[in-house]
Every structure is written in C-alpha cells, then in structure tokens.
Design an enzyme around this catalytic site. Structure first.
Site, PDB file in Angstrom:
ATOM      1  N   MET A 209       0.816  -1.211   0.000  1.00 55.19           N
ATOM      2  CA  MET A 209       0.000   0.000   0.000  1.00 55.19           C
ATOM      3  C   MET A 209       0.847   1.256   0.000  1.00 55.19           C
ATOM      4  O   MET A 209       0.507   2.243  -0.645  1.00 55.19           O
ATOM      5  CB  MET A 209      -0.967  -0.023   1.205  1.00 55.19           C
ATOM      6  CG  MET A 209      -2.067   1.017   1.134  1.00 55.19           C
ATOM      7  SD  MET A 209      -2.881   1.171  -0.453  1.00 55.19           S
ATOM      8  CE  MET A 209      -3.886  -0.290  -0.473  1.00 55.19           C
ATOM      9  N   CYS A 210       1.986   1.234   0.716  1.00 58.08           N
ATOM     10  CA  CYS A 210       2.813   2.442   0.769  1.00 58.08           C
ATOM     11  C   CYS A 210       3.367   2.774  -0.604  1.00 58.08           C
ATOM     12  O   CYS A 210       3.498   3.945  -0.967  1.00 58.08           O
ATOM     13  CB  CYS A 210       3.955   2.279   1.778  1.00 58.08           C
ATOM     14  SG  CYS A 210       5.012   0.874   1.433  1.00 58.08           S
ATOM     15  N   THR A 211       3.679   1.757  -1.389  1.00 56.79           N
ATOM     16  CA  THR A 211       4.164   1.993  -2.749  1.00 56.79           C
ATOM     17  C   THR A 211       3.058   2.622  -3.585  1.00 56.79           C
ATOM     18  O   THR A 211       3.282   3.579  -4.310  1.00 56.79           O
ATOM     19  CB  THR A 211       4.591   0.668  -3.408  1.00 56.79           C
ATOM     20  OG1 THR A 211       5.569   0.039  -2.590  1.00 56.79           O
ATOM     21  CG2 THR A 211       5.132   0.891  -4.801  1.00 56.79           C
TER      22      THR A 211
END
Lengths: 428, 475
Positions: A209-211
C-alpha cells in the site's frame, strides 16, 4: 429413394473402432481387474460424468469425453461468454457472446457428436446439493479458482462413506496458467485431496500500500492507485466493474495522470484491465494438453483398460516440453480428508483476535472469515449478527482466559463447506 | 493452412475426429475438416488438397516449396523419411506426429532454428562489478551520510550495492568477494551501512538478497559466446539470415566498444525506492541500452554493405530486440532424420544405456514406434489392426524388434516383452484423447517455430498416456 437409417450409420463397432481395441483386448499393462468385453463397454457408455467449468478447459473436456464414448455428461458453469474467451473456448462463436457458457457448450457438442447428451447447469456449484453430486461416477474439474476447487473437493470427499461404495467418486482436477498446467487424480480417502496441497498454490501479485500511495514506480502501481484508492474516494457507493469499459476508461485516465506526475510510462487500456481483473493470459495449447490428460485419466478410471496416473502431473511448455509426475502424499492433519487435528501453537497471553489472524495468515488453511467454537461454547461467530455482537467481546480476551492447553476448537469458514478441527497448544 | 488428405469421411472418423459430422459421411475428409476448422478463426485462410500425401512425397515433392512449415501425422515410415529429406534440403521445418493407442510421439526436424526472444524468467544485467560511466556517476551522486532517515530508507538497493562493491574493491585490490568467508564479510559490510534507528530498511533487505549479484562477475555465457563466434556469423553472404548479421555485429561490439561485455539490456527490476531515484535509474539504464543498440546497428549496416545488401535490410526493431535478449539467445541445430535413423550415426549406444538404467524409460516406446513402421515396410501389414491373428502379429512385431536391435548392436532383452504385447493390443488405434494431447504439444511447438519466440524442444517428445509422463530426447 431413401437412404440408410442413422442407426446403421452409427454402428458402434465401426464408430468406436479405435476405442474398442482397448476394451475388447486384454493387455499386459491393463489395470488389475480389467475384463475386456461387452460389460466394460456398456459401463463406459452409460455412466454419468460431471464436468465442472465450461471455459478453456471445459470446452476441451467436453469434446474429449464425448469422443471417448461417454454419453451422459453434465456441465456446470456460472459464467456467460465474453469476447476474450473466443481465442480458445472453441465451442463459442462471436454471436454467442453474452450467452451461458454451459448451455452453449452443451448445444454445440450435442450437435456435433451424435448420441451424447450434455445437461448444462447455468449457475454456481454451491447451488447444487449432495443429491445432485451423488448421481455422478466421476467428477472432472476445469476450474479457475482455488475457492471453487476447495468447495468441490470438500463436498465430494466428505460424501464418501466406506460402507456405501457408490459414494466413492474420483475427482480429476485440471488447471492451467499460461504455459503451465497440472492434472491430478483425487481418490477420496485414498490419495491426497485438494486441501492437502493447498499450500502449493501461489498467491497472486499484490503491491504494498505504501508503494501505491506514496512511491509508485511501475504503471501497475498507478493503476492500483486509481482502482483501490481513487475510485472509492470518488464513487463510495459504486463497485468497480472490471468488465465495464466506462470504468476501465476512467481508471486509464486517472492512472495516466498519476503516471505522468511521476514520469512513469506504460499505462495502457489492456494493462489497466489486466491489473483490475488479475488476468493471466491463457493459451489454447496448454488447455488442450491438460484437458486431454484429464480425459485420458477418466477413460482409464472408467474402464480399467490401463492404470491411472499416480497421481499428479505438472506440465511446463515455454522452454521445450517438461512434465513432472509424482505421487502427492496425503496430509495427516488435512481438515478435509485427514484423521488428525491441526495443531496450532500460540502464546496463552495472545488474544482470540491474534489466533484468528494466525489462522488467516497460514498458507495451509487460507481462511477468510473464520468462526470458532469449542465443544461447550462459541468463541467467535461471524454470523448471524446477534451472535457476532454477543461474541465480539471475546476477541480481545486472552487465549488463557478462553481455552485450556490442548483444547479442541472447531473452525468453520465460508471458504470450506465443512468444519475444521484443531487443537490449540500453549507455547512459552 | 493447407490440409492434404486423400480419404473421405468414414464412420470410424466419427469416433475420434471432432471436425467431421455424420452429415459429411462420404465427402472429402480434407474439405470437411478444413471447413469446420476455419469456423474457429475468421482470420485464417484454409485450403485442402485431395491427394494421398505419400503419393505427393513420392512423385511431386516440389509441392512443399510453397509452405513455411509442414506437419505430417500418421504417415508411414518410408514416406516420413522421404519427406524429411525433401524438407531438409529446402530448410523447411518439419514436425512429425504419431499416436498409437496411449503413446504419443513428435519429432521436430529443421537444420537450424534461431531464437532472439526466448522469454527467460528474468533478464537481469546490472553491472555491479563494472558500472558504466553514467551509472557510476549516479551512485556517486548519493551522499548517504547526509540523507535524512526517510530518504535513506528509499535509496535504491542498486546504489547501496554499487557503493559497497566499490568500497570492497578498494580494500581488496580491485577483487570481488570470492569465497564463502569473503561473501559473508561482504554481507556484513552491507549490514554495517544500515542505520540503527531505521527499522523499515526494506531497501537494505533487498540489497542483502541481491548481494550474490554484486559478487558474481558480469560475463558472457559460453552458449552466447559460441553463437556470436559461430561460423555463420563469420562467413556472411547476401543469403545469410538477419540473425547472423546482428550476431557478428555484437561480436564486434564486444571486442571493441563493449569492452568485453554484451550490449546492455537496460531493464531495471522493481525495488523499494523513492519514485524520483527509481525513474532516474531506469532512464540511465535505458539510455545506455539505446546507445549500445545504436552502436550495434551501425556495425550491422557496415556488415550488410560488405556483402552488397541494403543497409535497411535488418529492421532497427530486430536489432533492439537482439541487444535486449543478447544474454539469452538460442540456436538449435537439429539432427536430420537421416542422422537419427542411419545405424552409423544413430544414438544406439545412448538408447541402450537409458534402457539399461531404467527398463521403463519411454525410449522403449520410441523403439516400438520405429519397429511398427519397419514391420509395415517389410510385410505391408500393420500388426494388431485386426483382432483375428493377434498372436501372429505380436510375433511379427517381435521379429522386427529383434532385427532392429541387432542392426544397432543392442541387446534384444532391453525392452520388456510386455511392450510388444501392449503395442500389438493397441493395434494402431488413434484415441481422441491422445491425439488431442499430442496435438496440443505439437501446436505449441509449431507456434514457437513460426514465431521464433520461446524455445522449441530438441528434438523428440514421447508422451506415455499410461503413466502420464512426457520425455524429451535428442535423437
């Protein structure tokens, strides 16, 4: 002047000339108990066989079975025909787009191959009950999902009652993905079942998700951003439909803007659709090979004219041709066919929620929304709503509080049509 | 596609052929099959020729000149050998297919098959031990000490490894970690560059996982060296295929501008990094790859000129693909059927060894197929066709088998007698399921041969439908 009647034209000795060589003649590599002659031929021509799935594998299976002497074939498929199916699901034509796969496939085969009856069911496998599955001698699966396979496997394997031999139904399972495929035989309680090998399944690609939110680098990240984050923000009430071209166009537009922002190239309509639908390109040849392998096994199992494979074949075709055939072992603690309970180890100070998280993480159980109960009480039940609310407070209680060391817990889950027994052991 | 078949649709066909119907009984089988096949894809053009393939092969083999590839199914042994000779002379790929009961067989025959896009699992060439100028500058541009925690955690692992390699080389006289201890020390070096306050550190985890790439020197695989130094690359003429012009150009590149290295493929695997650094890295790799491809292109043009060919004969796209896949090219030089069959060049000894170590080896079925054809050639009769004299037929097959083995200096006890019985039992039957399976295998190989993508098998596959095992042999 009238010509010869159809019955004469379909003289079975002529028509099944090649097949009958195996059924009229004994051979050194025939299976134990093989008796050539009229009985085995009649058996082959009269038994009921079920094909689960009428897609890439299903079309090939129906053709193969019809041309192997099976005359009473049923087929289940819940899908309708899409234009992207036409490169390999050869029983369908452009004019069939939108129609039921099962019904269209049945129609085509019956028109092409005289004397075979294909009974389609346009619906889910879960719509049918044990009585339905009980009528079949062999069940062949050409499915594209782990969940559906687990369901059929658990249902059919659990139907087997040693005291009633007719409840023994071999399952032949085929699967393909690009150049790879596998076919296997499941003999309830004798060989490994589908659940025994659950941890062999590879999980589809997911992106962190952070990507997606902060540091996109690939066009796929931009598309996931548009579909997972932007769409719910903009259309909180509407579900994203990967088959709706308007939806894909919207995604393409948003993903392209994001890609431009980060200097990323490669966002295309087809990539967008592929990412959203998690499409792996399918090729006709792999389906032909795997389906033919399954049908060959069905022929051997139904007639004993030769020995069935033991019991799992993997195929890869991109670099040369490679098969690996081996005997998959039963898992002792398989929730479906095993005799022994699964052992779970957890620290007594962990919470019930921790235990549930652990179960959901394990590759060999792959549960979605597990409900747990002991012999005496419900620990946490996902449904109905009243029970869920009543048992919810247990989630934050510790294991030590709720269970004793080595206690048996029964788990039910929407992924499994049967319940799973496990024993919980305290660590540390 | 063109279908060649002399026969008409018979009742027997209805039992195993999906592309005929009872309404077509008595009509041309080739015509019927072509019509029904064409329904599967409106973009395919199809024709049929109502002639016996054996007759065409014997009397008018120039018929095959018009085709790109020939597939021969269930053809008698002698016709296959003649056809193989015709196709070999014309450098026309031939695929021979047979099914016999529960046994399937295919053989690919073509003098040479080149593949640029073999589609390996991964194309990775990151030059850790020999960074090109722009890559070195990029790595140097990172002053790790000065970065804040967030940025530090988003430095691409390629940069981390490049810095570690450089540091290591400095301490070891230019050498890479070369044994177990040194490799372990190298990994410790990577760990030492991690900041204790950073728990995330995914880029350092990636650096550790990829450490082996850093200590493995960039080299040209032996198979690729063989290709770019092949005779065909050295002896160019106007008739030489494009593949060899580019191969020669790459050989020259390696010896000159490439300084011993292949053209850079240019792809960068995904990694945990800030978007900006990652895109910059991708851009640097892509630019170098383009530069290398342009150099190779200039050399291709010069080579074409030396043999009087137009400089645009080889498309830029083909050169780009060649450079991108330079580390994964494949050239297969198949053995001719003559070489396979002739006792002086046949792999009889190998076959004997395989059977000795495993009597159940599928090569036993290959022998059965060969012997079956020999029996027909000798007696004009296929054993097992009719149920009336199965025992005599098995005896005839056994005799042919014994002759075959003797001719090749092999012990007749190598193949179990049961094989002969089972083969007679199967009696040349064409089971649909085996035909479908073998057909699927062959179809994929044909697509590989025509598209020159992925790698075709070299050169024989036997599928055993009793055990469900496919075996590939180079015969």
């Amino acid at each position: 002047m009238s010509f010869a009647q159809p019955q004469h034209i379909l003289n079975p000795e002529l028509r099944w000339h090649d097949l009958y060589k195996y059924l009229d003649r004994p051979g050194p590599y025939a299976n134990e108990g093989f008796t050539p002659g009229a009985v085995v031929k009649e058996f082959l021509h009269s038994i009921k066989i079920l094909v689960v799935g009428a897609g890439g594998l299903g079309c090939e299976l129906l053709k193969d079975l019809a041309l192997t002497g099976f005359t009473d074939i049923h087929v289940i498929d819940m899908d309708t025909i899409d234009i992207s199916n036409l490169n390999r699901q050869f029983l369908f034509r452009a004019s069939d787009v939108g129609r039921s796969k099962a019904e269209t496939a049945a129609e085509f085969i019956m028109k092409r191959v005289p004397g075979v009856t294909i009974t389609p069911f346009f619906g889910k496998i879960q719509d049918k009950d044990e009585d339905y599955y009980d009528q079949f001698t062999i069940i062949i699966c050409g499915l594209d999902s782990v969940e559906a396979r687990r369901w059929i496997n658990a249902t059919v394997v659990n139907m087997y009652d040693e005291d009633y031999p007719e409840t023994f139904k071999p399952i032949i399972d085929g699967g393909t993905e690009g150049f790879k495929g596998q076919s296997r035989i499941i003999l309830p309680s004798i060989t490994a079942c589908y659940e025994c090998s659950l941890d062999m399944q590879t999980k589809p690609t997911t992106y962190p998700m952070c990507t997606i939110a902060n540091t996109p680098r690939l066009p796929e990240h931009c598309i996931e951003w548009a579909s997972v984050l932007e769409w719910p923000r903009e259309f909180p009430e509407k579900k994203l439909d990967g088959d709706d071209p308007e939806h894909i166009k919207w995604l393409l537009d948003r993903a392209s803007s994001r890609a431009k922002e980060f200097d990323i190239t490669g966002v295309t309509y087809s990539l967008a659709q592929g990412v959203v639908k998690n499409i792996i390109p399918a090729i006709a040849s792999t389906n032909a090979i795997v389906a033919a392998s399954c049908a060959t096994e069905a022929f051997k199992i139904a007639t004993n004219c030769s020995t069935p494979m033991s019991n799992y074949m993997m195929y890869v075709g991109d670099q040369g041709v490679y098969t690996y055939t081996f005997e998959l072992q039963k898992k002792e603690d398989c929730p479906v066919c095993g005799g022994v309970s699964i052992k779970i180890e957890i620290h007594p100070s962990a919470t019930l929620q921790d235990l549930i998280d652990l179960l959901m993480e394990r590759k060999d159980t792959q549960l979605k929304k597990p409900s747990l109960r002991t012999e005496s009480t419900s620990l946490y039940m996902q449904a109905p709503r009243m029970l869920e609310e009543a048992t919810r407070p247990n989630l934050v209680r510790t294991i030590a509080d709720l269970l004793s060391d080595g206690e048996q817990v029964t788990v039910t889950d929407e992924a499994l049509p049967i319940s799973m027994n496990m024993t919980v052991h305290f660590t540390g | 596609m063109t279908v060649v078949d002399a026969r008409n649709v018979e009742v027997q066909d209805l039992g195993h052929n999906f592309f005929v119907t009872k309404d077509h009984l008595g009509q041309s089988r080739g015509k019927t099959v072509t019509e029904l096949l064409l329904e599967l894809n409106s973009e395919v053009a199809g024709e049929y020729v109502q002639k016996d393939p054996a007759e065409i092969i014997a009397n008018s083999p120039e018929f095959f000149d018009q085709f790109t590839l020939v597939i021969a199914t269930q053809l008698d042994g002698e016709s296959v050998q003649r056809l193989a000779d015709v196709c070999w002379e014309a450098e026309l790929p031939l695929v021979v297919v047979r099914v016999h009961g529960l046994i399937g067989y295919s053989r690919i025959v073509v003098p040479e098959h080149t593949v640029i896009e073999s589609h390996p699992e991964q194309i990775v060439d990151l030059r850790f031990d020999c960074p090109f100028e722009t890559l070195r500058q990029f790595a140097d541009s990172f002053d790790l000490e000065s970065l804040d925690s967030h940025s530090y955690g988003h430095v691409p692992y390629i940069v981390i490894l490049l810095k570690c390699v450089e540091h290591w080389k400095g301490l070891h006289g230019g050498a890479l970690p070369s044994n177990g201890t040194e490799r372990s020390d190298f990994k410790d070096l990577i760990r030492s560059t991690q900041r204790p306050d950073l728990l995330e550190n995914q880029n350092f985890e990636e650096a550790l996982s990829a450490a082996y790439r850093a200590w493995t020197p960039t080299t040209i695989p032996a198979s690729i060296n063989a290709i770019i130094n092949d005779d065909r690359a050295s002896k160019l003429s106007s008739k030489t295929p494009n593949f060899w012009f580019i191969a020669k150009a790459v050989q020259e590149f390696v010896a000159n501008e490439g300084q011993g290295y292949l053209p850079l493929p240019g792809n960068v695997p995904d990694m945990h990094a800030d978007s900006d650094s990652y895109i910059k890295l991708q851009t640097i790799f892509r630019a170098k790859a383009r530069e290398d491809a342009a150099t190779v292109s200039r050399r291709v043009q010069a080579l074409l000129a030396t043999v009087g060919e137009p400089s645009d004969r080889v498309p830029q796209d083909e050169i780009d693909r060649f450079c991108k896949n330079a580390g994964y090219l494949k050239v297969i030089r198949y053995r001719s059927l003559k070489e396979e069959y002739h006792p002086s060049s046949a792999k009889s000894k190998e076959i004997g060894n395989w059977l000795e170590s495993d009597p159940a080896d599928n090569i036993g079925w290959y022998i059965m197929l060969r012997v079956y054809e020999d029996c027909y050639a000798r007696n004009k009769l296929y054993p097992g066709l009719s149920s009336e004299h199965l025992e005599n037929d098995a005896a005839a097959l056994r005799k042919a088998y014994e002759n075959f083995m003797t001719e090749r200096g092999l012990n007749a006890s190598l193949v179990p007698d049961e094989h002969i019985e089972e083969f007679t039992r199967a009696g040349g039957s064409e089971l649909h399921v085996l035909a479908a399976l073998q057909g699927g295998l062959v179809a994929q190989e044909v697509i590989k041969l025509l598209t020159r993508q992925y790698v075709p098998l070299d050169n024989t596959v036997i599928f055993n439908g009793m055990k469900s095992i496919a075996s590939v042999y180079s015969l």
